[in-house]
Design an enzyme around this catalytic site. Sequence first.
Site, short mmCIF file in Angstrom:
data_model
loop_
_atom_site.label_atom_id
_atom_site.label_comp_id
_atom_site.label_asym_id
_atom_site.label_seq_id
_atom_site.Cartn_x
_atom_site.Cartn_y
_atom_site.Cartn_z
CD GLU A 53 0.81 -77.14 -4.69
OE1 GLU A 53 0.24 -76.19 -4.13
OE2 GLU A 53 1.03 -77.20 -5.91
CB CYS A 85 1.83 -75.89 -10.74
SG CYS A 85 2.35 -75.49 -12.40
N GLY A 90 -1.54 -69.44 -8.99
CA GLY A 90 -0.99 -69.50 -7.64
C GLY A 90 -1.65 -70.61 -6.86
CB SER A 91 -1.80 -71.28 -3.27
OG SER A 91 -2.38 -70.07 -2.83
CE LYS A 103 0.48 -59.58 -6.40
NZ LYS A 103 1.83 -59.76 -5.91
CD GLU A 112 -4.53 -72.85 -15.43
OE1 GLU A 112 -4.29 -73.93 -14.86
OE2 GLU A 112 -5.25 -72.78 -16.44
CB VAL A 154 -4.27 -67.08 -3.09
CG1 VAL A 154 -4.43 -65.71 -3.71
CG2 VAL A 154 -3.44 -66.99 -1.82
N GLY A 155 -6.48 -68.67 -4.86
CA GLY A 155 -7.33 -68.71 -6.06
C GLY A 155 -8.81 -68.65 -5.71
P1 NAD Z 1 0.23 -67.68 -3.89
O1 NAD Z 1 -1.18 -68.13 -4.09
O2 NAD Z 1 0.70 -67.49 -2.50
O3 NAD Z 1 0.49 -66.30 -4.65
C1 NAD Z 1 0.22 -66.15 -6.01
C2 NAD Z 1 0.03 -64.66 -6.31
O4 NAD Z 1 -1.18 -64.22 -5.69
C3 NAD Z 1 1.13 -63.76 -5.78
O5 NAD Z 1 1.41 -62.75 -6.71
C4 NAD Z 1 0.51 -63.18 -4.53
O6 NAD Z 1 1.05 -61.93 -4.17
C5 NAD Z 1 -0.94 -63.03 -4.95
N1 NAD Z 1 -1.92 -62.95 -3.86
C6 NAD Z 1 -1.80 -63.38 -2.58
N2 NAD Z 1 -2.94 -63.12 -1.89
C7 NAD Z 1 -3.80 -62.53 -2.75
C8 NAD Z 1 -5.14 -62.07 -2.65
N3 NAD Z 1 -5.84 -62.17 -1.52
N4 NAD Z 1 -5.74 -61.53 -3.74
C9 NAD Z 1 -5.06 -61.45 -4.92
N5 NAD Z 1 -3.79 -61.88 -5.07
C10 NAD Z 1 -3.15 -62.43 -4.01
O7 NAD Z 1 1.13 -68.74 -4.68
P2 NAD Z 1 2.73 -68.80 -4.79
O8 NAD Z 1 3.26 -69.25 -3.48
O9 NAD Z 1 3.26 -67.56 -5.41
O10 NAD Z 1 2.92 -69.96 -5.88
C11 NAD Z 1 2.84 -71.30 -5.57
C12 NAD Z 1 1.49 -71.88 -5.92
O11 NAD Z 1 1.19 -71.62 -7.29
C13 NAD Z 1 1.44 -73.39 -5.81
O12 NAD Z 1 0.22 -73.77 -5.21
C14 NAD Z 1 1.49 -73.88 -7.24
O13 NAD Z 1 0.94 -75.15 -7.46
C15 NAD Z 1 0.73 -72.80 -7.93
N6 NAD Z 1 1.05 -72.76 -9.37
C16 NAD Z 1 0.11 -73.20 -10.24
C17 NAD Z 1 0.38 -73.21 -11.61
C18 NAD Z 1 -0.64 -73.69 -12.58
O14 NAD Z 1 -0.55 -73.34 -13.74
N7 NAD Z 1 -1.61 -74.50 -12.19
C19 NAD Z 1 1.62 -72.76 -12.07
C20 NAD Z 1 2.56 -72.32 -11.14
C21 NAD Z 1 2.26 -72.31 -9.79
#
Ligand code: NAD
Length: 497
Positions: free
Chosen positions: A386, A285, A229-230, A176, A251, A233-234
């Site tokens: 962040e 990130c 992602g964030s 997804k 991550e 959410v992680g």
């Molecule tokens: P986000 O956490 O908002 O979303 C990431 C993904 O999670 C999206 O596909 C989103 O639809 C999905 N999501 C949202 N809510 C969810 C839930 N409750 N259950 C399951 N999935 C859900 O992050 P973003 O805004 O897309 O990306 C930015 C963030 O990602 C920043 O915090 C950045 O630091 C991080 N990031 C980390 C790395 C790494 O490798 N450490 C790499 C790139 C980005």
Amino acid sequence: MSRKIYQNLIDGEWVDSESGNTFENLNPADTREVIGTFQRSGRGDVERAVEAAKRAFHRWRLTPAPRRAEILLRATQLLEARKEEYARDMTREMGKVLQETRGDVQEAIDTGYYFAGEGRRLFGATTPSELPNKFAMTVRAPLGVCGMITPWNFPMAIPSWKLFPALVCGNTCVIKPAEDTPLSCTNLVRTLVDAGVPRGVVNLVTGPGSEVGTAITSHPDVRAVSFTGSTEVGRKVGEAAAGSFKHCSLEMGGKNPIIILDDANLDLALDGALWAGFGTSGQRCTAASRIIVQKGVYAEFLGRLVERAGTLRVGNGLDESTEMGPQINRQQVETSARYVEVGRKEGAKMLCGGERFGDDARRHGWFFQPTVFGEVERGMRIAQEEIFGPVVSVMACNDLDDAVAIANDVVYGLSSSIYTRDVNHAFRAMRDLHAGITYVNAPTIGAEVHLPFGGTKATGNGHREGGMGAIEFYTEWKTLYIDYSDRLQRAQIDRPE
Ligand code: NAD
């Protein structure tokens, strides 16, 4: 012009969402441009995708790994042939400049070649048994259906970090992508289909995290979840995955420091700080959002950084002369603007930028000015949280120990960097910076795909993507004992001479 409609891939067929609902993917450089219409899927679509992946797993896990790898190799060659087209698509849907989107596609290509090679390795170990006429070894077994949830900032590279290793190990996948960038992941999945990946082995379901994401993380038949992602959410993903004991790789966010000591090559450090602070509009990130500068060069560095940041060419990433593109969406621009206010109120000194661009060329996009804060103290929110925008905090430090203490004083631990010409300082920093990655005389960004990628503390939960770390995640060990003595031999009890 008729709008392009993109579909989910489930069980080898391109299909609409069950509900028929869709959403639009807009160009962040000019939101009047619709890139395409995508499926707004829900739980039912995920269930069908997982079912298909489960069925496909029975054959895929038995397909010899070198054969699986040949499909990855073909997909990678297709990516290479389509690199320019996919980079342009990515700049249109995500905003970062063409040089960077070409790099993003290249990262997927590098990842494809690396994991295609892995098809003829996937090594286990043999080791002596403590008993005579007995053989012991380990083999890697695939996990089953793997769920993947990805962010928008590396819309093809990150999906490739997950799909390629999972597939070569013999897993099947449901992916997804982020709502803001579904096209690049669709392009990647399309190359796998064109390369001959069997039906059901890769499934793509687009839609919101709150529905599609949660359906993946809570599905009992999904054996592994890989999330980028964030941190916010992680945490939810980790909690949901724990319920059914899924393998779970997280991550997450970063607040990455560059340390610049008095003995640094200042020109080099300046180039690095600009690239790491404002590349991808600060939306990496691994972006450097904190620059920690020793007092002897602080004033000179800050002056030069502000001067250079103020002259960066900000605009549509399709223009080859552009150095920085827009932010991804309204929410990210508002976050940057909010943190500018926070920084001001906390008493930091804003030295350039701080606002959205409002001129005719840019008012239809999410363009934010490159912003530099000086006199930032380590406890301030702009030094701790962040921001994910082109907002850089510059802080003064007394010496290396002070710099490392400031650098480590955040909840995150992804990337870090030090500029120094003193080898002793460099080695102490490599040892003491508490982060998954440390660069010496290079900025916080620039990961290569065959090395482990990931972070400590609130950035990650101990797994690594890239290289062997990914193989570790997408397989589990099976230990095999073969006794050819023709009698009962009891480990630990029978102790032959
Ligand atoms: P986000 O956490 O908002 O979303 C990431 C993904 O999670 C999206 O596909 C989103 O639809 C999905 N999501 C949202 N809510 C969810 C839930 N409750 N259950 C399951 N999935 C859900 O992050 P973003 O805004 O897309 O990306 C930015 C963030 O990602 C920043 O915090 C950045 O630091 C991080 N990031 C980390 C790395 C790494 O490798 N450490 C790499 C790139 C980005």
